[in-house]
Write an enzyme that holds these catalytic residues in place. Structure first.
Site, mmCIF file in Angstrom:
data_model
loop_
_atom_site.group_PDB
_atom_site.id
_atom_site.type_symbol
_atom_site.label_atom_id
_atom_site.label_comp_id
_atom_site.label_asym_id
_atom_site.label_seq_id
_atom_site.Cartn_x
_atom_site.Cartn_y
_atom_site.Cartn_z
ATOM 1 N N ARG A 72 17.382 61.756 154.348
ATOM 2 C CA ARG A 72 17.496 60.866 153.180
ATOM 3 C C ARG A 72 17.176 61.593 151.866
ATOM 4 O O ARG A 72 16.673 60.980 150.926
ATOM 5 C CB ARG A 72 16.585 59.641 153.342
ATOM 6 N N SER A 74 16.325 49.594 153.577
ATOM 7 C CA SER A 74 15.089 50.076 154.200
ATOM 8 C C SER A 74 14.081 50.481 153.127
ATOM 9 O O SER A 74 14.409 51.249 152.223
ATOM 10 C CB SER A 74 15.385 51.272 155.106
ATOM 11 N N GLU A 95 11.303 54.937 151.170
ATOM 12 C CA GLU A 95 12.675 55.428 151.102
ATOM 13 C C GLU A 95 13.367 54.842 149.875
ATOM 14 O O GLU A 95 14.187 55.486 149.233
ATOM 15 C CB GLU A 95 13.453 55.044 152.368
#
Length: 302
Positions: free
Chosen positions: A174, A225, A295
């Site tokens: 990510r 998320s 995140e």
């Protein structure tokens, strides 16, 4: 700021607005105003925007479709550049595609499936833009952007434009080089796909979309998320095991469907979400000794 806005309007580079509420541009429906909100009508006009911003000495932030984003209640200082309708081109050359940073990832995955091109099935439920997906190496179902990207066309804050190879993007979980080391905007991306059975691709996309629909609360305003998975553990499982599903602070609530999602349960503020994030971090640290990292990208005035 008004002087810069007037200049950009005279340049006819696209949409220019002052004090635009960013709650209208994020999937969680939270966020104060942008001092200046710009949606360029082309890559060329985006380059002009960056030049004008640099000359004015104004800070800038780029957004796509507003997923994976939490904007401060006090808004964002300087200029917010939205990659939208002006960066939505798509060119197909065999199994290689060149696509604008403003294109919807979900729409792109569906379009490629109808042409029998495989590689984007994992992205069928990711509600963001191509630019944002490349920026953060978006992924799901065992794959991510780094697996299919050949190169990305990036506009840097000094106005320079450069093609970065997949290696130069320095992808990890990510993360890409654009988040810290070399801040920039993904204008377009070149993906290398492969030919496959059209019906099988469409079936895989449907399966992935159905999984998201059944397990994640995208029918409610949310940002996706919230935490990175602290592998080998999974954020959602830890949060659920800690009994935090449904926990609410102000208008922000941990989803009953998935522990790693915070939903806007009604008039939530960024401060509510941030308080809930801190509560989760402290609880998981106390119970399991695991440090949780966000995140979701948190931006704007403190």
């Amino acid at each position: 700021m008004k002087e810069l806005a007037s200049k950009l309007l005279e340049m006819n580079i696209g949409s220019v607005r002052v004090q635009e509420p960013l709650s209208s541009h994020t999937t969680i429906k939270i966020g104060g105003p942008a001092d200046l909100f710009i949606e360029p009508s082309s890559i060329e006009n985006l380059a002009k925007v960056m030049t004008a911003i640099k000359e004015a000495g104004v800070k800038w932030t780029a957004i796509g479709r507003g997923s994976n984003l939490l904007v401060s209640d006090k808004g964002i200082e300087g200029a917010v550049i939205k990659l939208g309708a002006g960066l939505d081109h798509l060119e197909i050359d065999g199994t290689k595609i060149s696509v604008g940073g403003g294109v919807s990832v979900v729409s792109l995955a569906m379009a490629m499936s109808r042409k029998g091109l495989s590689g984007l099935e994992f992205a069928a439920g990711i509600p963001g833009s191509v630019g944002g997906a490349v920026y953060m190496n978006a992924g799901a179902h065992g794959s991510d952007v780094s697996k299919i990207l050949e190169k990305a066309h990036v506009l840097f804050e000094d106005g320079a434009m450069e093609w970065l190879s997949v290696d130069e993007m320095e992808f990890s979980y990510r993360t890409s080089v654009l988040q810290k080391k070399r801040p920039g905007i993904v204008l377009e991306a070149v993906f290398q796909l492969k030919e496959a059975n059209k019906d099988e691709i469409i079936a895989e996309i449907k399966k992935n979309k159905d999984y998201r629909k059944d397990t994640q609360p995208w029918s409610s305003p949310c940002a996706g998320s919230i935490f990175r998975n602290p592998l080998p553990e999974y954020a959602g499982q830890l949060i659920e095991k800690a009994g935090l599903k449904g926990h609410q602070i102000g208008g922000a609530k941990i989803s009953e469907m998935h522990g790693n999602f915070i939903v806007n349960a009604g008039n939530a503020k960024a401060e509510d979400v941030l308080a809930l994030i801190e509560h989760v971090k402290a609880t998981i640290q106390d119970l399991y000794g695991v440090e949780m990292e966000t995140e979701v990208e948190i931006i704007g005035r403190i």
